[in-house]
Each structure stands twice: as structure tokens, then as C-alpha cells.
Design a protein around this motif. Structure first.
Motif, PDB file in Angstrom:
ATOM      1  N   ALA A  20       0.779  -1.179  -0.135  1.00  0.00           N
ATOM      2  CA  ALA A  20      -0.059  -0.215   0.160  1.00  0.00           C
ATOM      3  C   ALA A  20       0.791   1.249  -0.108  1.00  0.00           C
ATOM      4  CB  ALA A  20      -0.975  -0.059   1.311  1.00  0.00           C
ATOM      5  N   ALA A  21       1.811   1.282   0.735  1.00  0.00           N
ATOM      6  CA  ALA A  21       2.870   2.385   0.763  1.00  0.00           C
ATOM      7  C   ALA A  21       3.457   2.465  -0.693  1.00  0.00           C
ATOM      8  CB  ALA A  21       3.938   2.116   1.958  1.00  0.00           C
ATOM      9  N   LEU A  22       4.046   1.603  -1.229  1.00  0.00           N
ATOM     10  CA  LEU A  22       4.529   1.652  -2.634  1.00  0.00           C
ATOM     11  C   LEU A  22       3.592   2.075  -3.553  1.00  0.00           C
ATOM     12  CD1 LEU A  22       6.703  -1.673  -2.686  1.00  0.00           C
ATOM     13  CD2 LEU A  22       7.558   0.743  -2.541  1.00  0.00           C
ATOM     14  N   THR A  23       2.246   1.591  -3.332  1.00  0.00           N
ATOM     15  CA  THR A  23       0.984   1.886  -4.223  1.00  0.00           C
ATOM     16  C   THR A  23       1.072   3.639  -4.156  1.00  0.00           C
ATOM     17  OG1 THR A  23      -0.108  -0.082  -4.117  1.00  0.00           O
ATOM     18  CG2 THR A  23      -1.209   1.830  -4.636  1.00  0.00           C
ATOM     19  N   ALA A  24       1.198   4.087  -3.045  1.00  0.00           N
ATOM     20  CA  ALA A  24       0.732   5.500  -2.897  1.00  0.00           C
ATOM     21  C   ALA A  24       2.038   6.304  -3.702  1.00  0.00           C
ATOM     22  CB  ALA A  24       0.860   5.932  -1.321  1.00  0.00           C
ATOM     23  N   ILE A  25       3.259   6.079  -3.654  1.00  0.00           N
ATOM     24  CA  ILE A  25       4.351   6.580  -4.136  1.00  0.00           C
ATOM     25  C   ILE A  25       4.179   6.345  -5.670  1.00  0.00           C
ATOM     26  CG2 ILE A  25       6.860   6.674  -4.348  1.00  0.00           C
ATOM     27  CD1 ILE A  25       5.719   7.611  -1.826  1.00  0.00           C
ATOM     28  N   PHE A  26       4.146   4.935  -6.238  1.00  0.00           N
ATOM     29  CA  PHE A  26       3.728   4.803  -7.651  1.00  0.00           C
ATOM     30  C   PHE A  26       2.632   5.769  -8.280  1.00  0.00           C
ATOM     31  CE2 PHE A  26       5.997   0.410  -6.815  1.00  0.00           C
ATOM     32  CZ  PHE A  26       7.072   1.078  -6.765  1.00  0.00           C
ATOM     33  N   ALA A  27       1.596   5.781  -7.452  1.00  0.00           N
ATOM     34  CA  ALA A  27       0.390   6.358  -8.066  1.00  0.00           C
ATOM     35  C   ALA A  27       0.735   7.741  -8.024  1.00  0.00           C
ATOM     36  CB  ALA A  27      -0.693   5.764  -7.039  1.00  0.00           C
ATOM     37  N   THR A  40      -6.784   5.641 -12.358  1.00  0.00           N
ATOM     38  CA  THR A  40      -7.525   4.637 -11.758  1.00  0.00           C
ATOM     39  C   THR A  40      -8.170   3.452 -12.559  1.00  0.00           C
ATOM     40  OG1 THR A  40      -8.476   6.106 -10.169  1.00  0.00           O
ATOM     41  CG2 THR A  40      -9.725   4.121 -10.223  1.00  0.00           C
ATOM     42  N   PHE A  41      -8.550   3.734 -13.799  1.00  0.00           N
ATOM     43  CA  PHE A  41      -9.009   2.708 -14.677  1.00  0.00           C
ATOM     44  C   PHE A  41      -7.991   2.011 -14.916  1.00  0.00           C
ATOM     45  CE2 PHE A  41      -9.689   1.456 -19.233  1.00  0.00           C
ATOM     46  CZ  PHE A  41     -10.757   0.644 -18.958  1.00  0.00           C
ATOM     47  N   ILE A  45      -7.266  -2.161 -14.414  1.00  0.00           N
ATOM     48  CA  ILE A  45      -7.022  -3.268 -15.502  1.00  0.00           C
ATOM     49  C   ILE A  45      -5.713  -3.942 -15.067  1.00  0.00           C
ATOM     50  CG2 ILE A  45      -6.187  -3.627 -17.918  1.00  0.00           C
ATOM     51  CD1 ILE A  45      -7.944  -1.160 -18.630  1.00  0.00           C
ATOM     52  N   VAL A  46      -4.785  -3.386 -14.645  1.00  0.00           N
ATOM     53  CA  VAL A  46      -3.590  -4.052 -14.108  1.00  0.00           C
ATOM     54  C   VAL A  46      -3.978  -5.112 -13.039  1.00  0.00           C
ATOM     55  CG1 VAL A  46      -1.338  -4.004 -13.017  1.00  0.00           C
ATOM     56  CG2 VAL A  46      -1.998  -2.270 -14.768  1.00  0.00           C
ATOM     57  N   VAL A  47      -4.861  -4.588 -11.936  1.00  0.00           N
ATOM     58  CA  VAL A  47      -5.108  -5.595 -11.067  1.00  0.00           C
ATOM     59  C   VAL A  47      -5.844  -6.615 -11.396  1.00  0.00           C
ATOM     60  CG1 VAL A  47      -6.381  -5.741  -8.834  1.00  0.00           C
ATOM     61  CG2 VAL A  47      -5.019  -3.712  -9.292  1.00  0.00           C
ATOM     62  N   LEU A  48      -6.855  -6.447 -12.220  1.00  0.00           N
ATOM     63  CA  LEU A  48      -7.798  -7.698 -12.837  1.00  0.00           C
ATOM     64  C   LEU A  48      -6.811  -8.445 -13.549  1.00  0.00           C
ATOM     65  CD1 LEU A  48     -10.493  -8.646 -13.480  1.00  0.00           C
ATOM     66  CD2 LEU A  48     -10.772  -7.212 -15.327  1.00  0.00           C
ATOM     67  N   ALA A  52      -6.158 -12.137 -12.719  1.00  0.00           N
ATOM     68  CA  ALA A  52      -6.512 -13.546 -13.324  1.00  0.00           C
ATOM     69  C   ALA A  52      -5.290 -14.327 -13.734  1.00  0.00           C
ATOM     70  CB  ALA A  52      -6.944 -12.901 -14.858  1.00  0.00           C
ATOM     71  N   LEU A  53      -4.260 -13.926 -13.960  1.00  0.00           N
ATOM     72  CA  LEU A  53      -2.941 -14.761 -14.330  1.00  0.00           C
ATOM     73  C   LEU A  53      -2.518 -15.548 -12.840  1.00  0.00           C
ATOM     74  CD1 LEU A  53      -0.654 -12.340 -16.118  1.00  0.00           C
ATOM     75  CD2 LEU A  53      -1.926 -14.360 -16.952  1.00  0.00           C
ATOM     76  N   ILE A  54      -2.696 -14.960 -11.507  1.00  0.00           N
ATOM     77  CA  ILE A  54      -2.423 -15.772 -10.537  1.00  0.00           C
ATOM     78  C   ILE A  54      -3.609 -16.842 -10.403  1.00  0.00           C
ATOM     79  CG2 ILE A  54      -2.435 -15.669  -7.948  1.00  0.00           C
ATOM     80  CD1 ILE A  54      -1.248 -12.738  -8.166  1.00  0.00           C
ATOM     81  N   LEU A  55      -4.785 -16.468 -10.727  1.00  0.00           N
ATOM     82  CA  LEU A  55      -5.719 -17.696 -10.353  1.00  0.00           C
ATOM     83  C   LEU A  55      -5.568 -18.665 -11.365  1.00  0.00           C
ATOM     84  CD1 LEU A  55      -9.160 -15.537  -9.797  1.00  0.00           C
ATOM     85  CD2 LEU A  55      -7.799 -17.211  -8.168  1.00  0.00           C
TER      86      LEU A  55
END
Length: 145
Positions: A20-27, A40-41, A45-48, A52-55
Motif C-alpha cells: 500500500a505504501a509503494l502504491t501511494a508513491i507509484f500512484a 484509476t482505470f 486493469i492491471v489488478v484484474l 486472473a494470471l495468479i488464479l
């Protein structure tokens, strides 16, 4: 690090905080030159795609048919909450410094405690309430320049 450590909720909670900390900096860097909603979109897409790849890689991608209606309802509500949170978070990062936005965003910790007491019947100990109060006080101190 032992295999037992990887199975604890504490390990995964700390890992979540680091990411979450890295997310704030990268975002904050990523949202600098584009609209916060578009950012955000792209993040969504990256999260989705990543999930999907992990699953698929772990063989956990299953048909949603056996999932109960109540489960669907609350997962959909959680997803809508996540989307709204991300939109607000990216807008705040676009407008303000990450070092102030992220700590105020962590007021969610205080709200989770209050909602857990109200809706889930959880009962934090006195020490836990003290910690929750300190988090709230810290967020207020950070917000007051």
C-alpha cells in the motif's frame, strides 16, 4: 522467514502495508500527467489482469456457479467500495502530497474498527481502542499543517 510465518495473518497484513505504501508513491508519480479517473482505470486493469494470471497459474480459477447470492451481494458491494475508494484516493493524490493523503486515507483503520463493532459485533480490547485512537489522532495531526 519460515513457512509457518508465511501462513500468519500478521505477515500478510505487514506485506499489505508495504505494498500500500509503494502504491501511494507509484500512484503519485503515475497520476502526475493524466486524469486521476483514467489512472484509476489503468490501475484496475492491471489488478484484474494480475489476479486472473495468479488464479490461472494456481488452478484456482473456478466457476462462480456455487457461490451463494449473499456472497455475490457483499463481494459486489465490496468491489463498488473499492472502486469508489480508489477514485477518491487517486483524485486526492492528484491534488495533494502523498505524504499527507496516505495517512489521512488510513483513517479507514478507525472506520473499520467502528463498523466492525457496529455491524460485526466485534469487541476490541482497551489496548486496541487506544491504538485506534492514536491512529485517529495521528491522522488529525497530519491533516493540520
Amino acid at each position: 522467514m519460515t513457512p509457518e510465518t508465511l501462513g500468519t495473518w500478521q505477515f500478510w497484513a505487514v506485506a499489505s502495508a508495504v505494498f500500500a505504501a509503494l502504491t501511494a508513491i507509484f500512484a503519485k508519480i503515475g497520476v502526475a500527467d493524466i486524469d486521476s479517473d483514467l489512472a484509476t482505470f489503468i490501475r484496475t486493469i492491471v489488478v484484474l489482469a494480475s489476479l486472473a494470471l495468479i488464479l490461472l497459474a494456481t488452478g484456482k480459477f473456478a466457476s462462480p456457479a456455487p457461490i451463494a447470492g449473499k456472497t455475490w451481494l457483499f463481494l459486489v458491494l465490496s468491489g463498488l467500495g473499492t472502486g469508489a475508494s480508489w477514485l477518491c484516493y487517486f483524485r486526492a493524490l492528484k491534488l495533494g502530497p502523498a505524504s499527507l493523503v496516505a495517512p489521512i486515507d488510513k483513517l479507514s483503520v478507525v472506520l473499520v474498527a467502528l463498523f466492525a463493532v457496529t455491524f460485526l459485533g466485534e469487541r476490541p480490547s482497551l489496548n486496541q481502542w487506544l491504538g485506534i485512537g492514536l491512529i485517529a489522532a495521528g491522522a488529525v495531526l497530519i491533516a493540520l499543517r
